[in-house]
Motif scaffolding. Structure first.
Motif, PDB file in Angstrom:
ATOM      1  N   ALA A  23       0.832  -1.201   0.000  1.00 35.37           N
ATOM      2  CA  ALA A  23       0.000   0.000   0.000  1.00 35.37           C
ATOM      3  C   ALA A  23       0.868   1.254   0.000  1.00 35.37           C
ATOM      4  O   ALA A  23       1.938   1.289   0.611  1.00 35.37           O
ATOM      5  CB  ALA A  23      -0.911   0.001   1.223  1.00 35.37           C
ATOM      6  N   LYS A  24       0.400   2.269  -0.711  1.00 37.83           N
ATOM      7  CA  LYS A  24       1.118   3.542  -0.763  1.00 37.83           C
ATOM      8  C   LYS A  24       0.625   4.511   0.302  1.00 37.83           C
ATOM      9  O   LYS A  24       1.313   5.472   0.641  1.00 37.83           O
ATOM     10  CB  LYS A  24       0.942   4.185  -2.148  1.00 37.83           C
ATOM     11  N   VAL A  25      -0.585   4.274   0.806  1.00 40.46           N
ATOM     12  CA  VAL A  25      -1.174   5.134   1.829  1.00 40.46           C
ATOM     13  C   VAL A  25      -1.799   4.244   2.897  1.00 40.46           C
ATOM     14  O   VAL A  25      -2.474   3.263   2.582  1.00 40.46           O
ATOM     15  CB  VAL A  25      -2.254   6.073   1.237  1.00 40.46           C
ATOM     16  N   SER A  26      -1.553   4.576   4.143  1.00 43.76           N
ATOM     17  CA  SER A  26      -2.238   3.916   5.258  1.00 43.76           C
ATOM     18  C   SER A  26      -2.867   5.013   6.103  1.00 43.76           C
ATOM     19  O   SER A  26      -3.191   6.075   5.601  1.00 43.76           O
ATOM     20  CB  SER A  26      -1.268   3.050   6.069  1.00 43.76           C
ATOM     21  N   GLY A  27      -3.063   4.748   7.385  1.00 45.69           N
ATOM     22  CA  GLY A  27      -3.649   5.771   8.235  1.00 45.69           C
ATOM     23  C   GLY A  27      -4.374   5.176   9.414  1.00 45.69           C
ATOM     24  O   GLY A  27      -4.013   4.090   9.895  1.00 45.69           O
ATOM     25  N   CYS A  28      -5.407   5.863   9.880  1.00 41.56           N
ATOM     26  CA  CYS A  28      -6.157   5.387  11.037  1.00 41.56           C
ATOM     27  C   CYS A  28      -7.623   5.765  10.886  1.00 41.56           C
ATOM     28  O   CYS A  28      -7.971   6.694  10.156  1.00 41.56           O
ATOM     29  CB  CYS A  28      -5.584   5.936  12.340  1.00 41.56           C
ATOM     30  N   THR A  29      -8.462   5.018  11.607  1.00 39.88           N
ATOM     31  CA  THR A  29      -9.908   5.161  11.500  1.00 39.88           C
ATOM     32  C   THR A  29     -10.533   5.104  12.879  1.00 39.88           C
ATOM     33  O   THR A  29     -10.258   4.182  13.647  1.00 39.88           O
ATOM     34  CB  THR A  29     -10.504   4.012  10.660  1.00 39.88           C
ATOM     35  N   VAL A  30     -11.378   6.076  13.201  1.00 37.98           N
ATOM     36  CA  VAL A  30     -12.238   6.001  14.381  1.00 37.98           C
ATOM     37  C   VAL A  30     -13.615   5.549  13.904  1.00 37.98           C
ATOM     38  O   VAL A  30     -14.155   6.103  12.941  1.00 37.98           O
ATOM     39  CB  VAL A  30     -12.368   7.355  15.102  1.00 37.98           C
ATOM     40  N   HIS A  31     -14.155   4.534  14.560  1.00 39.79           N
ATOM     41  CA  HIS A  31     -15.457   4.015  14.132  1.00 39.79           C
ATOM     42  C   HIS A  31     -16.279   3.600  15.340  1.00 39.79           C
ATOM     43  O   HIS A  31     -15.738   3.306  16.414  1.00 39.79           O
ATOM     44  CB  HIS A  31     -15.275   2.819  13.182  1.00 39.79           C
ATOM     45  N   PHE A  32     -17.593   3.598  15.149  1.00 38.26           N
ATOM     46  CA  PHE A  32     -18.462   2.973  16.130  1.00 38.26           C
ATOM     47  C   PHE A  32     -18.275   1.462  16.038  1.00 38.26           C
ATOM     48  O   PHE A  32     -18.056   0.915  14.953  1.00 38.26           O
ATOM     49  CB  PHE A  32     -19.928   3.333  15.892  1.00 38.26           C
ATOM     50  N   VAL A  33     -18.350   0.792  17.165  1.00 45.48           N
ATOM     51  CA  VAL A  33     -18.123  -0.651  17.206  1.00 45.48           C
ATOM     52  C   VAL A  33     -19.443  -1.375  16.968  1.00 45.48           C
ATOM     53  O   VAL A  33     -20.483  -0.995  17.524  1.00 45.48           O
ATOM     54  CB  VAL A  33     -17.517  -1.063  18.560  1.00 45.48           C
ATOM     55  N   ASP A  34     -19.387  -2.405  16.125  1.00 46.42           N
ATOM     56  CA  ASP A  34     -20.523  -3.305  15.968  1.00 46.42           C
ATOM     57  C   ASP A  34     -20.044  -4.726  16.231  1.00 46.42           C
ATOM     58  O   ASP A  34     -18.941  -4.928  16.751  1.00 46.42           O
ATOM     59  CB  ASP A  34     -21.187  -3.140  14.594  1.00 46.42           C
ATOM     60  N   ALA A  35     -20.843  -5.705  15.866  1.00 46.22           N
ATOM     61  CA  ALA A  35     -20.529  -7.092  16.210  1.00 46.22           C
ATOM     62  C   ALA A  35     -19.403  -7.673  15.367  1.00 46.22           C
ATOM     63  O   ALA A  35     -18.879  -8.741  15.690  1.00 46.22           O
ATOM     64  CB  ALA A  35     -21.777  -7.955  16.079  1.00 46.22           C
ATOM     65  N   GLY A  36     -19.015  -6.993  14.289  1.00 44.18           N
ATOM     66  CA  GLY A  36     -17.932  -7.492  13.445  1.00 44.18           C
ATOM     67  C   GLY A  36     -16.573  -7.041  13.939  1.00 44.18           C
ATOM     68  O   GLY A  36     -16.448  -6.355  14.957  1.00 44.18           O
ATOM     69  N   THR A  37     -15.539  -7.438  13.215  1.00 37.72           N
ATOM     70  CA  THR A  37     -14.169  -7.036  13.540  1.00 37.72           C
ATOM     71  C   THR A  37     -13.802  -5.816  12.711  1.00 37.72           C
ATOM     72  O   THR A  37     -13.586  -5.922  11.498  1.00 37.72           O
ATOM     73  CB  THR A  37     -13.178  -8.188  13.253  1.00 37.72           C
ATOM     74  N   ASP A  38     -13.780  -4.658  13.352  1.00 32.98           N
ATOM     75  CA  ASP A  38     -13.416  -3.392  12.699  1.00 32.98           C
ATOM     76  C   ASP A  38     -14.350  -3.080  11.528  1.00 32.98           C
ATOM     77  O   ASP A  38     -13.912  -2.571  10.496  1.00 32.98           O
ATOM     78  CB  ASP A  38     -11.948  -3.426  12.233  1.00 32.98           C
ATOM     79  N   THR A  39     -15.629  -3.364  11.694  1.00 38.07           N
ATOM     80  CA  THR A  39     -16.592  -3.186  10.607  1.00 38.07           C
ATOM     81  C   THR A  39     -17.623  -2.088  10.870  1.00 38.07           C
ATOM     82  O   THR A  39     -18.473  -1.835  10.020  1.00 38.07           O
ATOM     83  CB  THR A  39     -17.347  -4.506  10.332  1.00 38.07           C
ATOM     84  N   GLY A  40     -17.579  -1.432  12.005  1.00 40.13           N
ATOM     85  CA  GLY A  40     -18.610  -0.464  12.357  1.00 40.13           C
ATOM     86  C   GLY A  40     -18.530   0.825  11.547  1.00 40.13           C
ATOM     87  O   GLY A  40     -17.518   1.112  10.893  1.00 40.13           O
ATOM     88  N   PRO A  41     -19.593   1.626  11.583  1.00 41.02           N
ATOM     89  CA  PRO A  41     -19.652   2.879  10.820  1.00 41.02           C
ATOM     90  C   PRO A  41     -18.500   3.821  11.158  1.00 41.02           C
ATOM     91  O   PRO A  41     -18.160   4.020  12.323  1.00 41.02           O
ATOM     92  CB  PRO A  41     -21.004   3.477  11.225  1.00 41.02           C
ATOM     93  N   ILE A  42     -17.923   4.396  10.118  1.00 42.45           N
ATOM     94  CA  ILE A  42     -16.708   5.203  10.248  1.00 42.45           C
ATOM     95  C   ILE A  42     -17.048   6.639  10.636  1.00 42.45           C
ATOM     96  O   ILE A  42     -17.880   7.294  10.005  1.00 42.45           O
ATOM     97  CB  ILE A  42     -15.908   5.177   8.930  1.00 42.45           C
ATOM     98  N   ILE A  43     -16.375   7.127  11.686  1.00 38.97           N
ATOM     99  CA  ILE A  43     -16.581   8.489  12.181  1.00 38.97           C
ATOM    100  C   ILE A  43     -15.546   9.442  11.597  1.00 38.97           C
ATOM    101  O   ILE A  43     -15.868  10.540  11.146  1.00 38.97           O
ATOM    102  CB  ILE A  43     -16.499   8.513  13.720  1.00 38.97           C
TER     103      ILE A  43
END
Length: 205
Positions: free
Chosen positions: A133-153
């Motif tokens: 990957a040429k770009v990475s980063g970070c994500t804040v999200h609401f948590v749901d029952a999946g693994t890192d699958t919740g809605p992105i804030i």
């Protein structure tokens, strides 16, 4: 003005994101305060950060419980005991269940060191490097029952440099985590976040 929110933080490690949120609360940038810090690791430095700030620091050993659900019941009891409005996961190395999610609908946040939905799960920085990957980063999200699958804030992009190492990339991403996580908590405290399907809509000030 809305009354300040009470924040409960779940953490397994050093707690640098916890510190960034505590600092933002102390500076008046977040209309809220951290009312308890809970860790499943007895010597997590995050607990010491909480103690130094006069915040209840709670060690709950997951090995003392029969399974994830019973452990989550104990977490909920502790969080409810401190009248928590928002649960913030800051490097909490546990998969949580609906036992914890249901009492806090759309009020459990997590931060993940990738641009989700890319590279969920463990070692996302390593995954990004191995994928090229040429770009990475970070994500804040609401948590749901999946693994890192919740809605992105919120998200922040971090370039992947030639000859980058996992440690170097992680350090640059962490700097962005410290910036966007308090901002996401601030928006929640202001009552400006609503979830519509998969989208998190941020209301204007």
């Amino acid at each position: 003005m809305k009354s300040e929110i009470k924040i409960g933080v779940l953490v397994s490690g050093g707690g640098t994101n916890l510190q960034s949120i505590m600092d933002a609360c102390a500076a008046g940038e977040i209309n809220g305060r951290v009312v308890c810090v809970i860790s499943n690791v007895a010597d997590a430095f995050a607990l010491e950060r909480a103690r130094q700030a006069g915040i209840p620091a709670i060690f709950l050993n997951h090995r003392d419980y029969a399974g994830r659900r019973s452990y989550d019941e104990a977490l909920v009891e502790a969080l409810k005991g401190h009248e928590v409005d928002l649960v913030v996961m800051a490097g909490f190395m546990r998969i949580i269940t609906e036992v914890l999610l249901d009492p806090f609908p759309q009020a459990v946040m997590n931060i993940h060191p990738s641009l989700l939905p890319a590279f969920p799960g463990l070692y996302p920085q390593r995954q990004a490097l191995e994928y090229g990957a040429k770009v990475s980063g970070c994500t804040v999200h609401f948590v749901d029952a999946g693994t890192d699958t919740g809605p992105i804030i919120a998200q922040a992009a971090v370039p992947v440099l030639e000859n980058d190492t996992e440690e170097a990339l992680s350090a640059r991403i962490l700097m962005e985590e410290h910036r966007i996580y308090p901002e996401a908590v601030k928006l929640f405290a202001q009552g400006r976040l609503t979830v519509e399907g998969r989208r998190v809509v941020v209301a204007p000030e």
